[in-house]
Design a protein around this motif. Sequence first.
Motif, PDB file in Angstrom:
ATOM      1  N   SER A  19     -10.952-129.653 -65.491  1.00  0.00           N
ATOM      2  CA  SER A  19      -9.826-130.269 -64.853  1.00  0.00           C
ATOM      3  C   SER A  19      -8.916-130.675 -66.042  1.00  0.00           C
ATOM      4  N   ARG A  20      -7.555-130.562 -65.602  1.00  0.00           N
ATOM      5  CA  ARG A  20      -6.523-130.838 -66.555  1.00  0.00           C
ATOM      6  C   ARG A  20      -5.700-131.920 -66.057  1.00  0.00           C
ATOM      7  N   THR A  22      -1.840-133.126 -66.037  1.00  0.00           N
ATOM      8  CA  THR A  22      -1.005-132.350 -66.505  1.00  0.00           C
ATOM      9  C   THR A  22       0.364-133.076 -65.968  1.00  0.00           C
ATOM     10  N   ASP A  24       2.704-132.044 -64.107  1.00  0.00           N
ATOM     11  CA  ASP A  24       2.917-131.965 -62.546  1.00  0.00           C
ATOM     12  C   ASP A  24       1.869-132.217 -61.781  1.00  0.00           C
ATOM     13  N   GLY A  25       0.746-132.767 -62.378  1.00  0.00           N
ATOM     14  CA  GLY A  25      -0.603-133.100 -61.605  1.00  0.00           C
ATOM     15  C   GLY A  25      -1.079-132.275 -60.603  1.00  0.00           C
ATOM     16  N   ARG A  26      -1.078-130.876 -61.155  1.00  0.00           N
ATOM     17  CA  ARG A  26      -1.574-129.832 -60.151  1.00  0.00           C
ATOM     18  C   ARG A  26      -3.084-130.037 -60.120  1.00  0.00           C
ATOM     19  N   ASP A  27      -3.722-130.388 -60.833  1.00  0.00           N
ATOM     20  CA  ASP A  27      -5.239-130.724 -60.708  1.00  0.00           C
ATOM     21  C   ASP A  27      -5.706-132.091 -59.952  1.00  0.00           C
ATOM     22  N   GLY A  28      -4.633-132.618 -59.602  1.00  0.00           N
ATOM     23  CA  GLY A  28      -4.744-133.914 -58.904  1.00  0.00           C
ATOM     24  C   GLY A  28      -5.065-135.040 -60.062  1.00  0.00           C
ATOM     25  N   PRO A  30      -2.236-136.291 -62.317  1.00  0.00           N
ATOM     26  CA  PRO A  30      -0.782-136.379 -63.174  1.00  0.00           C
ATOM     27  C   PRO A  30      -0.877-137.274 -64.273  1.00  0.00           C
ATOM     28  N   ASP A 134      -3.341-130.548 -74.267  1.00  0.00           N
ATOM     29  CA  ASP A 134      -2.449-131.004 -73.275  1.00  0.00           C
ATOM     30  C   ASP A 134      -1.698-132.211 -73.788  1.00  0.00           C
ATOM     31  N   GLN A 138       1.693-131.688 -72.463  1.00  0.00           N
ATOM     32  CA  GLN A 138       1.781-132.197 -71.141  1.00  0.00           C
ATOM     33  C   GLN A 138       2.283-133.900 -71.079  1.00  0.00           C
TER      34      GLN A 138
END
Length: 306
Positions: A19-20, A22, A24-28, A30, A134, A138
């Motif tokens: 899980s990252r 990021t 944009d919070g794409r993995d939940g 942000p 990241d 990120q």
Amino acid sequence: MGAYRSTGEFQRDRNYITSRITADGRDGYPVEPGRYRLVVSRACPWASRAIIVRELLGLQDVLSMGVCGPTHDQRSWTFDLDPGGRDPVLGIERIQDAYFARFPGYERGITVPCIVDVTTGQVVTNDYAQITLDLSTQWAQFHAPGAPQLYPEALREEIDEVNDLVFRDVNNGVYRAGFAGSQEAYAAAYTRLFDRLDWLSERLSTRRYLVGDQITEADIRLFTTLVRFDAVYHGHFKCNRDKLTELPVLWNYARDLFQTPGFGDTVNFDHIKRHYYEVHRDINPSGIVPLGPDLSGWDLPVAPRI
């Protein structure tokens, strides 16, 4: 940490929680100031990368950091440096509690570095290689003014190529030598390690840093192995063709980085030595920590670099 092939070759377990965090919070998850806690040990070379990157990028007020002690048992790293043996932010005694909060009965390695979501007490990731990348890419909106570009887009392909070689033969190479289960496996790892160190010496004889004319992720990843070399890898892991101090180019390069703010001031040689010599009882059954070597040379003046 890993397993052995039938040849006695040590094979690192490289399956991590991917899980990252990021932009944009794409993995939940942000990027949010104050939401996450980086958990490290100053003994661990993989965690030391994250400590250095956090310092260089000026993320101290955005991403808090919990520090585990230098030793651990089979269960988990512990917060024995904190009052009451409990992390003051997460409120836990063992980092495994954050793993189990997300994955009950988690069976893979309970490793540092990892990043924990303070709001839930759950581990987000322990993918150490991705964590530092990241932090550079990120978390950019929260970097301190003038923070270095550690993973600049124009150099990423070359950085990745160098990192792959250094991981295979040096970062993991010292472990492949130290944990080898046969003479043949040890000899192969030993040869690859010193062949790569010779290659690095030649590369750095004509440049100050590994890639480009600035400190990058590649330098950080090499440094955390070099700074441990004489203290533990030369003796404990039998990587003893040369000491780092006997490799003039690499020794000067490593001291140059050590004396750069964010590098040497994050290193704790006592924690490093205690971890390897006390924890690895299969290699050092007595648990005796050697008093040497003399490590005062890290503060010696650095010769002019390219």
